[in-house]
Design a protein around this motif. Sequence first.
Motif, mmCIF file in Angstrom:
data_model
loop_
_atom_site.group_PDB
_atom_site.id
_atom_site.type_symbol
_atom_site.label_atom_id
_atom_site.label_comp_id
_atom_site.label_asym_id
_atom_site.label_seq_id
_atom_site.Cartn_x
_atom_site.Cartn_y
_atom_site.Cartn_z
ATOM 1 N N GLU A 152 21.864 27.679 14.628
ATOM 2 C CA GLU A 152 23.559 28.155 14.680
ATOM 3 C C GLU A 152 23.815 27.430 15.335
ATOM 4 O OE1 GLU A 152 24.851 30.856 15.539
ATOM 5 O OE2 GLU A 152 23.055 31.389 16.295
ATOM 6 N N PHE A 153 25.715 26.997 15.625
ATOM 7 C CA PHE A 153 25.590 27.230 16.581
ATOM 8 C C PHE A 153 26.962 27.890 16.905
ATOM 9 C CE2 PHE A 153 23.098 23.204 16.664
ATOM 10 C CZ PHE A 153 22.550 23.317 16.943
ATOM 11 N N LEU A 154 27.318 28.911 16.016
ATOM 12 C CA LEU A 154 28.321 29.713 16.108
ATOM 13 C C LEU A 154 28.741 30.745 16.968
ATOM 14 C CD1 LEU A 154 27.668 31.593 12.799
ATOM 15 C CD2 LEU A 154 28.556 29.726 12.748
ATOM 16 N N GLU A 156 29.485 34.186 18.687
ATOM 17 C CA GLU A 156 30.690 35.211 18.219
ATOM 18 C C GLU A 156 32.198 35.284 18.873
ATOM 19 O OE1 GLU A 156 28.606 38.911 19.986
ATOM 20 O OE2 GLU A 156 26.748 37.855 19.607
ATOM 21 N N LYS A 208 18.427 24.285 19.166
ATOM 22 C CA LYS A 208 19.361 25.636 19.667
ATOM 23 C C LYS A 208 19.384 26.041 21.387
ATOM 24 C CE LYS A 208 21.354 28.836 18.997
ATOM 25 N NZ LYS A 208 22.170 29.114 18.540
ATOM 26 N N ASN A 212 22.246 25.692 23.862
ATOM 27 C CA ASN A 212 22.555 26.895 25.111
ATOM 28 C C ASN A 212 22.340 26.609 26.443
ATOM 29 O OD1 ASN A 212 23.688 28.220 22.930
ATOM 30 N ND2 ASN A 212 21.859 29.486 22.366
ATOM 31 N N PHE A 253 34.073 25.304 28.897
ATOM 32 C CA PHE A 253 32.963 25.990 29.353
ATOM 33 C C PHE A 253 32.766 25.618 31.002
ATOM 34 C CE2 PHE A 253 30.207 28.573 26.690
ATOM 35 C CZ PHE A 253 30.918 28.388 25.259
ATOM 36 N N HIS A 255 35.266 27.144 32.963
ATOM 37 C CA HIS A 255 35.933 29.061 33.250
ATOM 38 C C HIS A 255 34.699 29.257 34.683
ATOM 39 C CE1 HIS A 255 38.652 27.749 30.585
ATOM 40 N NE2 HIS A 255 37.850 27.356 29.742
ATOM 41 N N GLY A 261 27.451 36.657 29.671
ATOM 42 C CA GLY A 261 26.337 37.828 28.730
ATOM 43 C C GLY A 261 26.176 36.977 27.436
ATOM 44 N N CYS A 264 23.207 35.730 23.614
ATOM 45 C CA CYS A 264 22.499 34.555 23.319
ATOM 46 C C CYS A 264 21.907 33.677 24.664
ATOM 47 C CB CYS A 264 23.092 33.326 22.496
ATOM 48 S SG CYS A 264 23.859 34.428 21.084
ATOM 49 N N PHE A 324 31.501 41.374 26.384
ATOM 50 C CA PHE A 324 30.922 39.623 27.597
ATOM 51 C C PHE A 324 31.943 39.006 27.113
ATOM 52 C CE2 PHE A 324 28.743 36.313 25.027
ATOM 53 C CZ PHE A 324 29.185 37.310 23.361
ATOM 54 N N LYS A 325 32.121 39.031 25.861
ATOM 55 C CA LYS A 325 33.855 38.714 25.823
ATOM 56 C C LYS A 325 34.782 39.121 24.942
ATOM 57 C CE LYS A 325 32.417 35.135 22.341
ATOM 58 N NZ LYS A 325 32.047 33.736 22.162
ATOM 59 N N ARG A 415 38.833 36.926 35.346
ATOM 60 C CA ARG A 415 38.590 35.896 34.972
ATOM 61 C C ARG A 415 39.869 34.654 34.977
ATOM 62 N NH1 ARG A 415 33.908 36.283 30.878
ATOM 63 N NH2 ARG A 415 33.638 37.911 31.226
#
Length: 436
Positions: A152-154, A156, A208, A212, A253, A255, A261, A264, A324-325, A415
Amino acid sequence: MNITIIGTGYVGLVTGTCLAEFGHHVTCVDKIEEKINQLKKGKIPIYEPGLDTLVAKNITEGRLCFTTDLTTAIPEAKAIFIAVGTPTSRRGDGYADLTYIHAAAKEIAPYLDNYSVIINKSTVPVGTARQVERIIQSENPKANFDVASNPEFLREGAAINDFMRPDRIVIGVESEEAKQVLHDIYKPLYLLERPIISTSIETAELTKYAANAFLAVKISFINEIANVCEAIGADVADLAKAIGMDGRIGSKFLHPGPGYGGSCFPKDTLALMRIVQEYGENVRIVSAAVEVNSAQKARMIKKIRDMLGGSESGKTIGVLGLTFKPETDDMRDAPATTIIPALLERGAKIRAHDPKGMEESQKCLPPEVQYVKNAYEAVENADAVILMTEWNQYRALDLEKIHSTMRKAVFIDLRNVYEPARMKELGFEYSCIGRK
Ligand code: UGA
């Protein structure tokens, strides 16, 4: 199709619920009775936007049910997803702990009746599907089944959308029958023309980790470039925009922040390093990304100390965001779990706020942290404020009010949410990442 999901953690619950939404009949199985009882009532153990509504809807419409009982859930299912946890091993060596996967294979084996496909959804080292196959074969030599890998590439916080509109679906299968079952499961996505990529089982398993690891490398890359920008006096936001417009690089990606964190990237990068070692290979770039990520957290601690005039002792720091986000209550490997203890150790007082993560934070942050009801309470009489997680509600803060209530108007934006020039105009001593 009748589908059974083993494990109602984050991945299992999202997968089961979304497959029910596709129209399949889904049974989610977990060993923890209390969790199953809560889920039956539509109570979700995690925060994921939209998930509670979707669970309730599919329970009411009779396509989703929860149980602790494998005896009926397994023989009736054409597809059985294994979605149990694969934490980093307690040995501390970076290996993924496969205890739960092996246990799941053992437990389902005796109940396998008609042909079914056992699909690994958990992030597992290359070779795990074969182990599952061997375990089932030895527990129940008569079982008629295939194994498959369907990573899976979900993300959160965006999991439902990611499941319903994936960039691609990867299936590692070895028989036409298994391939057909997986195609049938994802048929509702044909209309959206989402590509399904069929590979060998090993390729799917490695895909996978590679995805990541690549994203982790991308983040560490931009974090390092941000640090170079600070040294040179360049602006990383402009730079990221400029390089991101190159289609070969892509703008996502890029930023900079306090380091990646979550459950994953930190776990999967370490696991990949261990997996390749077993094959006598190396992923030096991934190792470097992991190193840069640790250094980035340490650099943030130093940045905060510098902004406090060289010492945290006796200073009150307001912290905005702990998870973490944004859009999750997950605190696993959140930068806050490294940065806040370091500040406390050097005598700082921490007043923290997070829209969804304060309950989880209390389980993993030192007890001295004081939790408050909103951002403005966190910064009252503070010597500095740290914007740790970019929740939407921190993007349009009343900065004048904040300035007037702080003891010292020091704003550390990890951020890059705010414009340095505007913050200066407002009278803040402002620090962010890779911008002047
Ligand atoms: C990540 C992947 O994005 C998913 O595709 C994958 O399915 C998932 O891991 C998984 O393996 O289960 P997730 O950990 O939920 O998803 O979150 P991301 O949105 O990827 O963010 C991870 C970390 O990177 C966060 O700490 C975030 O703040 C950081 N990040 C992300 C940056 O610092 N900069 C960026 O530009 C993007």
